[in-house]
Scaffold this motif. Structure first.
Motif: not given
Length: 202
Positions: A74-98
């Motif tokens: 199920i594709p996600i059109n205009d998915g949200n960009v989600i902040p992912f906490p990381t193991s190093a206590g930082k943030i990486k960003h990923y966009k919802e795709y499907a």
């Protein structure tokens, strides 16, 4: 004569099925060998000398075709960009795709596939499926595992997607504290044991 023809047909069918299964198994075994070689080769390993000294190797569950599943895509059109906490206590960003919906061990499951944000040119075709399951902290890494997917070749002719948990692997952080690995989000937690892919020795 009819009996001979029937026997011949059955033998051909059995041989065909065996060849197909062997081809699939070989593909998985090839992937697993490449992963072992990646960590073993001094030119490619992400581990430094100190880490290699205590490294217990890459180990796997037995290959099981049950964990190679075909999921609704199920594709996600205009998915949200989600902040992912990381193991190093930082943030990486990923966009919802499907979203993918499938059944595992008789239970309905849903996972979200992500794409890095912003997209790096060399990874434009790359999709990211982080997940946790009931094996984490026991027979697999406590921080969850990942599966890599490709936009260009993951969809089947009927619009579904094949997810092979036999190709699930650990992030670098399972073996080293020097890396910045995204932590799978809570919505990608499976309420079953996924006894497939890479295991973990503490």
């Amino acid at each position: 004569m009819k009996n001979i023809s029937l026997i011949a047909f059955i033998l051909v069918l059995i041989t065909s099925c065996a060849t197909k299964n062997m081809t699939e198994l070989t593909a998985i075994e090839k992937y697993q060998k490449e992963l072992v070689d990646f960590y073993s080769d001094s030119k490619t390993t992400p581990l430094n000398a100190e880490e290699k000294a205590i490294f217990k190797g890459i180990t796997f569950f037995p290959v099981d075709e049950i964990y190679k599943i075909k999921a609704d895509f199920i594709p996600i059109n205009d998915g949200n960009v989600i902040p992912f906490p990381t193991s190093a206590g930082k943030i990486k960003h990923y966009k919802e795709y499907a979203l993918i919906n499938f059944k595992l061990e008789g239970k309905e499951q849903t996972l979200t596939i992500y794409q890095s944000n912003p997209i790096q040119e060399q990874y434009a075709d790359h999709l990211f499926l982080p997940f946790t399951d009931e094996t984490n902290g026991e027979t697999t890494y406590g921080g969850g595992r990942y599966i890599d997917l490709s936009i260009n070749d993951m969809l089947t002719d009927d619009g579904k997607v094949v997810i092979d948990f036999n190709q699930a692997y650990n992030p670098y952080c399972a073996y080293s504290k020097r890396y910045n690995c995204p932590i799978p989000p809570g919505n990608n937690s499976l309420d079953v044991e996924v006894k497939a892919g890479v295991t973990y020795k503490k």
